[in-house]
Motif scaffolding. Structure first.
Motif, PDB file in Angstrom:
ATOM      1  N   TYR A  62      44.879  48.327  42.297  1.00 38.92           N
ATOM      2  CA  TYR A  62      44.762  47.178  41.997  1.00 38.92           C
ATOM      3  C   TYR A  62      45.284  45.848  43.379  1.00 38.92           C
ATOM      4  O   TYR A  62      44.834  44.927  43.430  1.00 38.92           O
ATOM      5  CB  TYR A  62      45.461  46.831  40.678  1.00 38.92           C
ATOM      6  CG  TYR A  62      45.439  45.278  40.445  1.00 38.92           C
ATOM      7  CD1 TYR A  62      44.262  45.710  39.173  1.00 38.92           C
ATOM      8  CD2 TYR A  62      46.439  44.848  40.683  1.00 38.92           C
ATOM      9  CE1 TYR A  62      43.675  43.861  39.011  1.00 38.92           C
ATOM     10  CE2 TYR A  62      45.988  43.244  39.757  1.00 38.92           C
ATOM     11  CZ  TYR A  62      45.059  42.811  39.419  1.00 38.92           C
ATOM     12  OH  TYR A  62      44.510  41.695  38.858  1.00 38.92           O
ATOM     13  N   HIS A  65      42.981  45.925  46.387  1.00 40.92           N
ATOM     14  CA  HIS A  65      41.436  45.228  46.168  1.00 40.92           C
ATOM     15  C   HIS A  65      41.602  44.030  45.002  1.00 40.92           C
ATOM     16  O   HIS A  65      40.869  43.456  46.017  1.00 40.92           O
ATOM     17  CB  HIS A  65      40.433  46.024  44.893  1.00 40.92           C
ATOM     18  CG  HIS A  65      40.255  47.849  45.389  1.00 40.92           C
ATOM     19  ND1 HIS A  65      40.886  49.103  45.783  1.00 40.92           N
ATOM     20  CD2 HIS A  65      39.347  47.833  45.835  1.00 40.92           C
ATOM     21  CE1 HIS A  65      40.729  50.038  46.097  1.00 40.92           C
ATOM     22  NE2 HIS A  65      39.212  49.635  46.778  1.00 40.92           N
ATOM     23  N   ASN A  67      42.273  43.113  42.145  1.00 37.75           N
ATOM     24  CA  ASN A  67      41.379  42.746  40.729  1.00 37.75           C
ATOM     25  C   ASN A  67      40.196  44.285  40.587  1.00 37.75           C
ATOM     26  O   ASN A  67      41.215  45.248  41.032  1.00 37.75           O
ATOM     27  CB  ASN A  67      39.589  42.121  40.930  1.00 37.75           C
ATOM     28  CG  ASN A  67      38.896  42.671  41.831  1.00 37.75           C
ATOM     29  OD1 ASN A  67      38.840  43.066  42.067  1.00 37.75           O
ATOM     30  ND2 ASN A  67      38.500  41.241  42.652  1.00 37.75           N
ATOM     31  N   TRP A  68      40.169  43.953  39.022  1.00 37.86           N
ATOM     32  CA  TRP A  68      40.228  45.990  38.707  1.00 37.86           C
ATOM     33  C   TRP A  68      38.142  45.913  39.270  1.00 37.86           C
ATOM     34  O   TRP A  68      37.895  46.902  38.471  1.00 37.86           O
ATOM     35  CB  TRP A  68      39.893  45.508  37.060  1.00 37.86           C
ATOM     36  CG  TRP A  68      41.532  45.560  36.158  1.00 37.86           C
ATOM     37  CD1 TRP A  68      41.738  44.509  36.006  1.00 37.86           C
ATOM     38  CD2 TRP A  68      42.264  47.001  37.183  1.00 37.86           C
ATOM     39  NE1 TRP A  68      43.396  44.907  35.705  1.00 37.86           N
ATOM     40  CE2 TRP A  68      43.657  46.250  36.023  1.00 37.86           C
ATOM     41  CE3 TRP A  68      42.118  48.040  37.182  1.00 37.86           C
ATOM     42  CZ2 TRP A  68      44.579  47.295  36.211  1.00 37.86           C
ATOM     43  CZ3 TRP A  68      43.315  49.017  37.909  1.00 37.86           C
ATOM     44  CH2 TRP A  68      44.088  48.430  36.854  1.00 37.86           C
ATOM     45  N   GLN A  69      37.709  45.591  40.211  1.00 35.92           N
ATOM     46  CA  GLN A  69      35.955  45.228  40.487  1.00 35.92           C
ATOM     47  C   GLN A  69      35.557  47.232  40.379  1.00 35.92           C
ATOM     48  O   GLN A  69      34.727  47.426  40.213  1.00 35.92           O
ATOM     49  CB  GLN A  69      35.175  44.421  41.264  1.00 35.92           C
ATOM     50  CG  GLN A  69      35.345  43.164  40.800  1.00 35.92           C
ATOM     51  CD  GLN A  69      34.700  43.037  39.034  1.00 35.92           C
ATOM     52  OE1 GLN A  69      33.909  43.934  39.576  1.00 35.92           O
ATOM     53  NE2 GLN A  69      34.788  42.361  38.238  1.00 35.92           N
ATOM     54  N   ARG A  72      35.747  48.787  37.181  1.00 29.51           N
ATOM     55  CA  ARG A  72      34.506  48.801  36.151  1.00 29.51           C
ATOM     56  C   ARG A  72      33.111  49.885  36.229  1.00 29.51           C
ATOM     57  O   ARG A  72      33.224  49.965  37.511  1.00 29.51           O
ATOM     58  CB  ARG A  72      34.581  48.190  36.275  1.00 29.51           C
ATOM     59  CG  ARG A  72      35.258  46.982  35.441  1.00 29.51           C
ATOM     60  CD  ARG A  72      34.825  45.800  35.474  1.00 29.51           C
ATOM     61  NE  ARG A  72      36.023  44.382  35.092  1.00 29.51           N
ATOM     62  CZ  ARG A  72      36.808  44.188  34.245  1.00 29.51           C
ATOM     63  NH1 ARG A  72      36.297  44.671  33.095  1.00 29.51           N
ATOM     64  NH2 ARG A  72      37.593  43.015  34.055  1.00 29.51           N
ATOM     65  N   ASN A  73      32.948  50.983  35.359  1.00 27.45           N
ATOM     66  CA  ASN A  73      31.913  51.484  35.473  1.00 27.45           C
ATOM     67  C   ASN A  73      31.664  52.618  36.931  1.00 27.45           C
ATOM     68  O   ASN A  73      30.723  53.223  37.349  1.00 27.45           O
ATOM     69  CB  ASN A  73      30.362  50.754  36.019  1.00 27.45           C
ATOM     70  CG  ASN A  73      30.573  49.798  34.624  1.00 27.45           C
ATOM     71  OD1 ASN A  73      30.702  50.588  33.147  1.00 27.45           O
ATOM     72  ND2 ASN A  73      29.751  48.704  34.729  1.00 27.45           N
ATOM     73  N   ASN A  74      32.757  52.679  37.509  1.00 25.64           N
ATOM     74  CA  ASN A  74      33.226  53.939  38.490  1.00 25.64           C
ATOM     75  C   ASN A  74      34.131  55.110  37.961  1.00 25.64           C
ATOM     76  O   ASN A  74      35.084  55.626  38.310  1.00 25.64           O
ATOM     77  CB  ASN A  74      34.243  53.242  39.331  1.00 25.64           C
ATOM     78  CG  ASN A  74      34.320  53.997  40.497  1.00 25.64           C
ATOM     79  OD1 ASN A  74      33.508  55.422  40.746  1.00 25.64           O
ATOM     80  ND2 ASN A  74      35.040  53.531  41.730  1.00 25.64           N
ATOM     81  N   ASP A 108      43.119  45.976  30.913  1.00 30.68           N
ATOM     82  CA  ASP A 108      43.698  45.357  32.128  1.00 30.68           C
ATOM     83  C   ASP A 108      44.500  43.860  31.417  1.00 30.68           C
ATOM     84  O   ASP A 108      44.956  44.666  30.122  1.00 30.68           O
ATOM     85  CB  ASP A 108      42.018  44.379  33.049  1.00 30.68           C
ATOM     86  CG  ASP A 108      41.899  43.186  31.873  1.00 30.68           C
ATOM     87  OD1 ASP A 108      41.317  43.820  30.060  1.00 30.68           O
ATOM     88  OD2 ASP A 108      39.929  43.706  31.976  1.00 30.68           O
ATOM     89  N   LEU A 114      38.798  49.423  30.229  1.00 33.91           N
ATOM     90  CA  LEU A 114      37.930  49.874  31.773  1.00 33.91           C
ATOM     91  C   LEU A 114      37.742  51.130  31.822  1.00 33.91           C
ATOM     92  O   LEU A 114      36.298  51.235  32.128  1.00 33.91           O
ATOM     93  CB  LEU A 114      38.644  48.774  33.149  1.00 33.91           C
ATOM     94  CG  LEU A 114      39.233  47.876  32.741  1.00 33.91           C
ATOM     95  CD1 LEU A 114      40.693  47.932  33.666  1.00 33.91           C
ATOM     96  CD2 LEU A 114      39.141  47.014  33.083  1.00 33.91           C
TER      97      LEU A 114
END
Length: 464
Positions: A62, A65, A67-69, A72-74, A108, A114
């Motif tokens: 975190y 990066h 953020n938590w993008q 997500r969906n990873n 989050d 997440l």
């Protein structure tokens, strides 16, 4: 309907088997409780370590990066991250590489999911904060340990339960078999004793039980055999005793009846000689009945004894003097070899009866021209008397039977020379009542020597 009541074998089996079942139940409960707590604690510690590792790794990502993008969906990223944890655990040997035992979620800071299942995030599960730049950027949440989700863990728990019950079942069967054999083996001597007791109560005095052990049951079996042997001996003696009594009574009664019938039929005249003959047989019957009465009373301990200090030397001289003329009429002699003085504590009447029987026995069974020597000495505070007569003698086997009732050494039932056969038995009881000892041996003069041992009066009693 009659209820079943177990015998002693069944009771012992139930007692031991119930104890084994109780022990098995306690052990099973304890093992299951220990396993379940240990298994859950094992999983809980593993999940706590993984939560800590996962929160630290996600915090670093975190910070990189911002953020938590990236998450997500990873799902592929999470898979690689978890795989790296497992490889690290295998290399460090911290925990086995079995991954998560329970479901987990990554949320989050707004508590939005997440990563994780679609099911609601549990509020009572373990959670670990994800720290980034000094603040909580999210949380890693795991479901409670009690909610196992992996099939391998659930199957393992079921397998342990099933194995535990199988062990309990096999142990129960083994306990039942061992208990049955143990109860049967322990009670086998008891059953033999019960069967022997039933036979003994039914009158079979020849019954005996095997005694192979040296424990309490073995000693009980030995005592049982001793009791059976004593009862058998007493039974045989009672039968012989009754036969002897009937024989002894029948002989003078037959003579009396014959004499009276002869007088009644006129075959024999009623003369003073016939009356004397009848009186002789009546005297014989009276003596026999008196002897039987005396013997029965002495056996039961009912004879009255009035003991006092007495000079036994004087008593012996009185009895010998009373018999001297009768001995002389038979061509026999009496000689005394006695100390000057000896005091005992006893009953003068019973001791007089003792000496009368002994001298009467010698008078009846000593051949004409013989002798009776009465000697005495003091040995270890005991007054020892010997009544030794001359021929005829007896064999070693006959010596051991002299004190039996109705026994005569010559082996006949002719009353011409013998008495009732009870005199020595009465003597034995009188001597025993005075704490003495009576025995027989071969006489140095060719006959029988009767030894009488009586304790001397203690000095303390003489001073009173």
């Amino acid at each position: 309907m009659k209820l079943w009541r177990p015998g002693i074998t069944g009771k012992l089996f139930l007692a031991i088997f119930s104890t084994c079942l109780l022990v098995l139940a306690i052990m099973h409960w304890g093992v299951r409780l220990s396993f379940e707590h240990g298994f859950i604690d094992y999983i809980k510690r593993g999940n706590e370590q993984r939560l800590e590792m996962l929160s630290d790794a996600l915090g670093e990502q975190y910070e990189q990066h911002g953020n938590w993008q990236f998450l997500r969906n990873n799902d592929r990223f999470m898979f690689k991250l978890l795989r790296s944890f497992e490889h690290g655990d295998m290399e460090n040997n911290n925990m086995p590489p079995h991954g998560w035992r329970t479901q987990f979620w990554v949320v989050d800071q707004d508590y939005k999911v997440l990563v994780g299942p679609r099911s609601p995030v549990p509020t009572d599960g373990m959670r670990r904060a994800i720290k980034a730049n000094g603040r909580d950027a999210g949380w890693v949440v795991a479901s409670p340990v009690e909610r196992l989700t992996r099939n391998t863990d659930i199957n393992f728990d079921r397998q342990q339960r099933r194995t535990s019950w199988i062990i309990v079942g096999l142990a129960t069967l083994l306990a039942a078999a061992a208990t049955f054999l143990l109860a049967r083996g322990l009670l086998a001597p008891v059953k033999r004793l019960v069967e022997g007791t039933h036979k003994l109560a039914a009158g079979d005095f020849s019954t005996r039980v095997d005694s192979t052990s040296q424990d309490e049951l073995g000693k009980l079996a030995q005592d049982f055999n001793q009791l059976a042997s004593t009862l058998e001996k007493n039974h045989n003696m009672r039968r012989a005793y009754m036969a002897d009594i009937s024989h002894e009574l029948r002989t003078p009664l037959a003579i009396l009846r014959g004499e009276l019938e002869a007088i009644q039929d006129g075959v024999r005249k009623f003369t003073p000689e016939s009356v004397a003959s009848l009186q002789m047989e009546v005297a014989t019957l009276t003596k026999l009945v008196d002897d039987l009465h005396q013997l029965s009373m002495s056996d039961e301990g009912a004879l009255a004894y009035q003991k006092q200090s007495l000079d036994i030397i004087n008593l012996l001289e009185i009895v010998a003097g009373a018999f001297r003329e009768r001995f002389n009429s038979r061509g026999l002699s009496i000689s005394l070899e006695l100390p000057d003085h000896a005091t005992i504590f006893g009953d003068s009447d019973r001791l007089m009866q003792l000496f009368n029987n002994l001298l009467e026995n010698s008078l009846r069974y000593t051949d004409a021209g013989g002798q009776l020597v009465i000697s005495a000495e003091v040995v270890n505070q005991r007054f020892v008397m010997h009544f030794a007569d001359s021929a005829p003698g007896v064999s070693d086997e006959q010596l051991t039977m002299l004190f039996e009732r109705f026994y005569r050494a010559e082996g006949s039932r002719n009353r011409a020379s013998g008495g009732s056969g009870l005199g020595l038995s009465i003597c034995q009881n009188i001597v025993a009542a005075h704490n003495g000892k009576l025995s027989a041996a071969h006489s140095p003069f060719g006959g029988v020597s009767i030894t009488v041992e009586l304790p001397l009066e203690p000095e303390s009693l003489r001073l009173v």
